[in-house]
Design an enzyme around this catalytic site. Structure first.
Site, PDB file in Angstrom:
ATOM      1  N   ARG A   1      17.387  10.213  -8.920  1.00 45.64           N
ATOM      2  CA  ARG A   1      17.207   9.759 -10.643  1.00 45.64           C
ATOM      3  C   ARG A   1      16.962  11.812 -10.595  1.00 45.64           C
ATOM      4  NH1 ARG A   1      16.062   5.801 -10.151  1.00 45.64           N
ATOM      5  NH2 ARG A   1      14.592   4.582 -10.677  1.00 45.64           N
TER       6      ARG A   1
ATOM      7  N   SER B   1       8.395   3.321 -13.939  1.00 51.86           N
ATOM      8  CA  SER B   1       8.205   4.002 -12.673  1.00 51.86           C
ATOM      9  C   SER B   1       7.662   5.444 -13.200  1.00 51.86           C
ATOM     10  CB  SER B   1       9.385   4.353 -11.750  1.00 51.86           C
ATOM     11  OG  SER B   1       9.873   3.144 -10.892  1.00 51.86           O
TER      12      SER B   1
ATOM     13  N   GLU C   1       7.828  11.203 -12.739  1.00 52.60           N
ATOM     14  CA  GLU C   1       9.001  10.855 -12.900  1.00 52.60           C
ATOM     15  C   GLU C   1       9.800  11.299 -14.923  1.00 52.60           C
ATOM     16  OE1 GLU C   1      10.683   6.752 -13.945  1.00 52.60           O
ATOM     17  OE2 GLU C   1      12.107   7.234 -11.501  1.00 52.60           O
TER      18      GLU C   1
END
Ligand code: EPU
Length: 344
Positions: A164, A233, A329
């Site tokens: 990520r 997410s 995130e």
């Protein structure tokens, strides 16, 4: 140039937050992008690059020029015995592009089907699912470098791709991604190692079936943003030290954990949130989804403050129980259109 004022961004962010942008423009070419950036400079406006809006947390009012990336196009650049190289406009819809690759017998991206957003955002957080990260299939990224005021190409090895993460996250105000160049395989080499994917695919081990199963798994767990506005997410899966893991495992023997080649142990944030009692729980209009605790949902007309109240409460409860601070995130923006830290 068609700069619009006081534009509502609700349809353009998948969490469906009510957001008014003082200045807005949609750009469909490299030239239009440069024109828009020059306009912002001349008018002393900050610039906020909007892609699919599926990983953003926006305040109610933004005083900045919002540049909505809409560069289209897919073209073949090269081919060898094993692969084909394709250049794709940043504004192409990611999922449609994945479906197109499969229809063209090009392999690699099938595990990433149904991820929301546009192609241009895919390298930014190196999107990943079911054992594949997009960085593995990117040859290079074409950008406009706002610092050097020129277009340039950044090769994958210089993108610093990891879980990520990429250089585009480190230096968010410098590069505007215009195109992504993918190198895809001509022979299917299916990646079936993740969880129960192999079982779901069964005997029909084709790229088409893999893609179909990934879509079905995602549809069974992850909420459709049109029905339940969300940004996928909400937290990253944290990587903790081996010492902390060993200590936690004494009490929580079922804690899902994935030892990392680079050291440390990745922990399933969804499990931590679930065990903290947040699966299917709401605070006001915002809650964690009942089928996947890692996904935060806007159940009504929440504002950014409502979203923050819920995720701070989740962070607090997880920290109390596990001594792990979950890191959100999605990217958080301030009223001047700039990225701000979640810790401020
Ligand atoms: N779990 C629970 N309760 C929950 C959710 C998960 O106990 O409510 C447990 C599961 O049982 C499993 C573990 O947590 O043991 C991991 O769950 P899952 O396999 O569903 O994956 P994830 O870690 O929750 C990650 C990505 C997803 C990606 C999937 C599949 C992150 C932050 N998320 O989720 O990415 O689709 O793996 O590869 O890395 C996204 O980034 O938006 C996203 C959806």
């Amino acid at each position: 140039m068609n700069i619009q004022n006081q534009i509502q961004l609700k349809p353009f962010n998948t969490l469906s937050l009510d957001v008014t942008a003082s200045h807005y423009i949609k750009v469909q070419s490299d030239e239009a992008l440069v024109e828009a950036l020059n306009y912002a400079k001349q008018h002393s406006l900050n610039v906020l690059i909007l892609s699919g809006g599926s990983n953003m947390l926006l305040p109610e009012h933004i005083h900045a020029l919002v540049i909505h990336m809409d560069i289209q196009g897919i073209e073949y650049l090269a081919e060898d015995e094993h692969s084909k190289t394709i250049r794709v406009g940043a504004g192409q819809i990611w999922h449609d592009f994945v479906l197109w690759t499969t229809s063209q017998y090009l392999y690699g991206l099938q595990n990433l089907a149904l991820i929301p957003g546009l192609v241009g955002a895919s390298p930014v957080q190196n999107i990943g699912a079911y054992g594949v990260e997009v960085g593995e299939f990117i040859e290079s990224v074409q950008v406009y470098d706002r610092q050097l005021e020129t277009f340039s190409t950044i090769f994958a090895k210089d993108c610093d791709f990891s879980y990520r993460h990429s250089i585009f996250k480190d230096d968010p105000n410098r590069f505007v991604i215009t195109h992504v160049i993918f190198k895809l395989l001509k022979h299917a080499d299916l990646m079936l190692n993740y969880g129960d994917l192999k079982q779901a695919v069964g005997d029909e081990q084709t790229a088409e079936n893999l893609q179909k199963q990934v879509i079905e798994i995602r549809q069974s767990k992850l909420p459709d943003p049109k029905e339940y506005p969300n940004v996928g997410s909400f937290f990253k899966n944290p990587i903790i030290t081996e010492q902390l893991y060993d200590h936690l495992a004494l009490t929580f023997s079922k804690l899902p954990h994935y030892p990392q080649a680079t050291g440390g142990v990745k922990i399933a944030a969804g499990w931590l949130i679930d065990q903290s009692g947040w699966k299917g729980k709401q605070l006001g209009m915002v809650g964690m989804f009942h089928k996947q605790a890692l996904v935060l949902v806007n159940y009504d007309k929440a504002t950014l403050a409502d979203v923050q109240a819920t995720y701070h409460a989740v962070q607090h409860d997880v920290y109390q129980k596990f001594n792990i601070l979950l890191e959100p995130e999605p990217v958080l923006f301030n009223e001047s259109g700039l990225i701000r830290s979640h810790l401020e």
